[in-house]
Design a protein around this motif. Structure first.
Motif, PDB file in Angstrom:
ATOM      1  N   ALA A  68     -43.952  18.868  37.124  1.00 39.19           N
ATOM      2  CA  ALA A  68     -45.048  19.834  37.156  1.00 39.19           C
ATOM      3  C   ALA A  68     -44.619  21.230  36.709  1.00 39.19           C
ATOM      4  O   ALA A  68     -45.441  21.994  36.202  1.00 39.19           O
ATOM      5  CB  ALA A  68     -45.647  19.907  38.554  1.00 39.19           C
ATOM      6  N   CYS A  69     -43.361  21.601  36.902  1.00 40.96           N
ATOM      7  CA  CYS A  69     -42.893  22.940  36.522  1.00 40.96           C
ATOM      8  C   CYS A  69     -42.705  23.009  35.005  1.00 40.96           C
ATOM      9  O   CYS A  69     -41.917  22.248  34.430  1.00 40.96           O
ATOM     10  CB  CYS A  69     -41.572  23.270  37.216  1.00 40.96           C
ATOM     11  SG  CYS A  69     -41.712  23.466  38.998  1.00 40.96           S
ATOM     12  N   VAL A  70     -43.427  23.936  34.381  1.00 44.88           N
ATOM     13  CA  VAL A  70     -43.401  24.066  32.926  1.00 44.88           C
ATOM     14  C   VAL A  70     -43.045  25.504  32.562  1.00 44.88           C
ATOM     15  O   VAL A  70     -43.684  26.445  33.039  1.00 44.88           O
ATOM     16  CB  VAL A  70     -44.768  23.692  32.316  1.00 44.88           C
ATOM     17  CG1 VAL A  70     -44.746  23.873  30.796  1.00 44.88           C
ATOM     18  CG2 VAL A  70     -45.152  22.267  32.688  1.00 44.88           C
ATOM     19  N   SER A  71     -42.038  25.686  31.721  1.00 46.27           N
ATOM     20  CA  SER A  71     -41.669  27.022  31.262  1.00 46.27           C
ATOM     21  C   SER A  71     -42.747  27.591  30.357  1.00 46.27           C
ATOM     22  O   SER A  71     -43.268  26.891  29.479  1.00 46.27           O
ATOM     23  CB  SER A  71     -40.334  26.979  30.507  1.00 46.27           C
ATOM     24  OG  SER A  71     -39.281  26.651  31.379  1.00 46.27           O
ATOM     25  N   VAL A  72     -43.062  28.877  30.565  1.00 44.42           N
ATOM     26  CA  VAL A  72     -44.148  29.541  29.842  1.00 44.42           C
ATOM     27  C   VAL A  72     -43.627  30.813  29.179  1.00 44.42           C
ATOM     28  O   VAL A  72     -42.864  31.564  29.783  1.00 44.42           O
ATOM     29  CB  VAL A  72     -45.298  29.912  30.815  1.00 44.42           C
ATOM     30  CG1 VAL A  72     -46.359  30.732  30.105  1.00 44.42           C
ATOM     31  CG2 VAL A  72     -45.907  28.662  31.423  1.00 44.42           C
ATOM     32  N   GLY A 218     -41.444  32.550  33.313  1.00 38.22           N
ATOM     33  CA  GLY A 218     -40.944  31.584  34.283  1.00 38.22           C
ATOM     34  C   GLY A 218     -41.761  30.312  34.251  1.00 38.22           C
ATOM     35  O   GLY A 218     -42.231  29.877  33.195  1.00 38.22           O
ATOM     36  N   TYR A 219     -41.958  29.712  35.425  1.00 35.88           N
ATOM     37  CA  TYR A 219     -42.593  28.400  35.497  1.00 35.88           C
ATOM     38  C   TYR A 219     -44.062  28.495  35.904  1.00 35.88           C
ATOM     39  O   TYR A 219     -44.424  29.246  36.797  1.00 35.88           O
ATOM     40  CB  TYR A 219     -41.855  27.504  36.496  1.00 35.88           C
ATOM     41  CG  TYR A 219     -40.412  27.286  36.127  1.00 35.88           C
ATOM     42  CD1 TYR A 219     -40.069  26.670  34.933  1.00 35.88           C
ATOM     43  CD2 TYR A 219     -39.389  27.738  36.954  1.00 35.88           C
ATOM     44  CE1 TYR A 219     -38.752  26.487  34.572  1.00 35.88           C
ATOM     45  CE2 TYR A 219     -38.066  27.554  36.610  1.00 35.88           C
ATOM     46  CZ  TYR A 219     -37.746  26.930  35.413  1.00 35.88           C
ATOM     47  OH  TYR A 219     -36.436  26.770  35.063  1.00 35.88           O
ATOM     48  N   GLU A 237     -46.888  29.673  24.736  1.00 36.57           N
ATOM     49  CA  GLU A 237     -46.244  28.385  24.474  1.00 36.57           C
ATOM     50  C   GLU A 237     -45.696  27.821  25.777  1.00 36.57           C
ATOM     51  O   GLU A 237     -45.253  28.573  26.654  1.00 36.57           O
ATOM     52  CB  GLU A 237     -45.110  28.544  23.463  1.00 36.57           C
ATOM     53  CG  GLU A 237     -45.579  28.875  22.056  1.00 36.57           C
ATOM     54  CD  GLU A 237     -44.428  29.031  21.074  1.00 36.57           C
ATOM     55  OE1 GLU A 237     -44.636  28.751  19.883  1.00 36.57           O
ATOM     56  OE2 GLU A 237     -43.321  29.447  21.503  1.00 36.57           O
ATOM     57  N   HIS A 238     -45.726  26.481  25.864  1.00 37.44           N
ATOM     58  CA  HIS A 238     -45.142  25.762  26.987  1.00 37.44           C
ATOM     59  C   HIS A 238     -44.004  24.887  26.464  1.00 37.44           C
ATOM     60  O   HIS A 238     -44.104  24.321  25.367  1.00 37.44           O
ATOM     61  CB  HIS A 238     -46.182  24.887  27.678  1.00 37.44           C
ATOM     62  CG  HIS A 238     -47.215  25.672  28.434  1.00 37.44           C
ATOM     63  ND1 HIS A 238     -48.128  25.087  29.280  1.00 37.44           N
ATOM     64  CD2 HIS A 238     -47.454  27.011  28.481  1.00 37.44           C
ATOM     65  CE1 HIS A 238     -48.902  26.033  29.803  1.00 37.44           C
ATOM     66  NE2 HIS A 238     -48.520  27.199  29.326  1.00 37.44           N
ATOM     67  N   LEU A 239     -42.947  24.786  27.250  1.00 37.40           N
ATOM     68  CA  LEU A 239     -41.814  23.946  26.860  1.00 37.40           C
ATOM     69  C   LEU A 239     -42.099  22.509  27.267  1.00 37.40           C
ATOM     70  O   LEU A 239     -42.236  22.200  28.451  1.00 37.40           O
ATOM     71  CB  LEU A 239     -40.533  24.448  27.509  1.00 37.40           C
ATOM     72  CG  LEU A 239     -39.240  23.743  27.085  1.00 37.40           C
ATOM     73  CD1 LEU A 239     -39.032  23.852  25.578  1.00 37.40           C
ATOM     74  CD2 LEU A 239     -38.050  24.312  27.838  1.00 37.40           C
ATOM     75  N   THR A 240     -42.195  21.634  26.278  1.00 33.22           N
ATOM     76  CA  THR A 240     -42.489  20.222  26.501  1.00 33.22           C
ATOM     77  C   THR A 240     -41.270  19.391  26.085  1.00 33.22           C
ATOM     78  O   THR A 240     -40.301  19.928  25.541  1.00 33.22           O
ATOM     79  CB  THR A 240     -43.706  19.790  25.663  1.00 33.22           C
ATOM     80  OG1 THR A 240     -43.307  19.646  24.283  1.00 33.22           O
ATOM     81  CG2 THR A 240     -44.835  20.813  25.754  1.00 33.22           C
ATOM     82  N   PRO A 241     -41.297  18.095  26.318  1.00 28.44           N
ATOM     83  CA  PRO A 241     -40.194  17.254  25.845  1.00 28.44           C
ATOM     84  C   PRO A 241     -40.002  17.323  24.327  1.00 28.44           C
ATOM     85  O   PRO A 241     -38.944  16.961  23.819  1.00 28.44           O
ATOM     86  CB  PRO A 241     -40.615  15.851  26.288  1.00 28.44           C
ATOM     87  CG  PRO A 241     -41.479  16.079  27.488  1.00 28.44           C
ATOM     88  CD  PRO A 241     -42.231  17.331  27.178  1.00 28.44           C
TER      89      PRO A 241
END
Length: 258
Positions: A68-72, A218-219, A237-241
Motif C-alpha cells: 500500500a505504501c507508494v512513493s510520491v 514520501g509515501y 508520479e508514483h513509483l510502481t514496479p
C-alpha cells in the motif's frame, strides 16, 4: 592495477511491527546507513528508488503481504495550483519563509512538541524529547536545511533571523533532482491557514526556482485518510514496479475535489 573496491551499503531488515497507517496490518522495513563521503550521492539514488531518510538512516517498506505504501513526487515544473491552493497562498501572504542550516532551537522544539501532542498523541514520535528532536535535525550527512515560517512583523525586513511568531517548520533535503520533505510540522491551532499545504506549495516554488523537476513527499497510503492530501498536488508520479509513472487521480474512487 587498482584493486580497491567501492564501498557498498549494507542493508538490514527490521522485525515485524504494527502498521501505523492501516489497521490489522504488520510492517517491515529494509534500511541502510547514510554516512561517509558518498552519503549525499546514496541519498539521491535511494530516494529515487523509493527510500526515505530519517537521521542517518535510509529506509523503505518491505512488508510481506502489503504494497500500500507508494512513493510520491510532484512534477514541480508542470505544477499549477488549484483555486483552493491559491486561496491558501493568499491567506498566508503575511508569512516569511527563511532557510537555515540543520540546527535545532528551543523555539522549534516547543512548536514541534505542540504539533505532536495535538496531531500524533499515539504515534511513534509522541514521546520524543528535546534531545531526540535535536538528533532528528542535526544527524544528517547530506545537504539538509530547516525552513522556518514566521508571521511577518513590522521591522522584520531582511534580518538574519526574522522576527515574528514561528508558525511552521520543514526539514528538507536538497538533492540533484529536487527537494525531499523529510519532516514538517506547524501550529495546530491555525487550521484555517492550511499550513501543511502552504509548506508543500512553498517547496514547489523553491524547486522551480532551482530549475529542478521533483518535490518528494514520501509515501502515500491508499486507504489511510491522513495520507489523502498528497494526491491533491498534480501532476505527480508514483513509483510502481515498472518505475516512476504519472499518476491519474481519476483512478481514485473518492477523488478529492477542489
Amino acid at each position: 592495477m587498482n584493486t580497491q573496491t567501492t564501498p557498498s551499503p549494507q542493508f538490514y531488515l527490521t522485525a515485524p511491527a504494527t502498521c501505523p497507517y492501516l489497521p490489522h496490518e504488520m510492517e517491515r522495513k529494509v534500511f541502510t546507513h547514510l554516512v561517509g563521503p558518498r552519503a549525499a550521492e546514496m541519498n539521491d539514488i535511494l530516494t529515487q528508488g523509493g527510500f526515505r531518510r530519517s537521521q542517518n538512516i535510509a529506509y523503505r517498506p518491505a512488508c510481506e503481504a502489503c504494497r500500500a505504501c507508494v512513493s510520491v513526487r510532484i512534477l514541480a515544473q508542470e505544477f499549477e495550483p488549484t483555486k483552493s491552493m491559491k486561496r491558501v497562498l493568499a491567506s498566508n501572504s503575511d508569512i516569511i519563509a527563511t532557510e537555515f542550516p540543520a540546527q535545532p532551537s528551543s523555539e522549534q522544539y516547543s512548536l514541534f512538541r505542540r504539533y505532536l501532542d495535538y496531531r500524533h498523541q499515539q504515534g511513534g514520535m509522541s514521546d520524543m524529547t528535546v534531545l531526540d528532536y535535536a538528533i532528528m535535525v542535526e544527524d544528517t550527512h547530506v545537504n539538509t536545511k530547516i525552513i522556518e515560517y514566521r508571521r511577518r512583523e513590522e521591522g522584520s525586513g531582511l534580518e538574519t533571523r526574522p522576527k515574528g511568531e514561528l508558525l511552521a517548520a520543514a526539514l528538507t533535503d536538497t538533492m540533484s533532482d529536487g527537494l525531499s520533505m523529510v519532516y514538517s510540522y506547524f501550529n495546530p491551532d491555525l487550521d484555517r491557514r492550511s499550513l501543511g499545504t502552504f509548506m508543500i506549495l512553498d517547496h514547489v516554488r523553491r524547486t522551480r526556482a532551482l530549475g529542478l523537476p521533483h518535490v518528494y513527499l514520501g509515501y502515500w497510503v491508499q486507504g489511510s485518510r491522513k495520507m489523502d492530501y498528497k494526491t491533491r498536488f498534480q501532476p505527480q508520479e508514483h513509483l510502481t514496479p515498472r518505475g516512476w509513472e504519472r499518476f491519474d487521480p481519476s483512478s481514485l474512487e473518492d477523488d478529492p475535489q477542489d
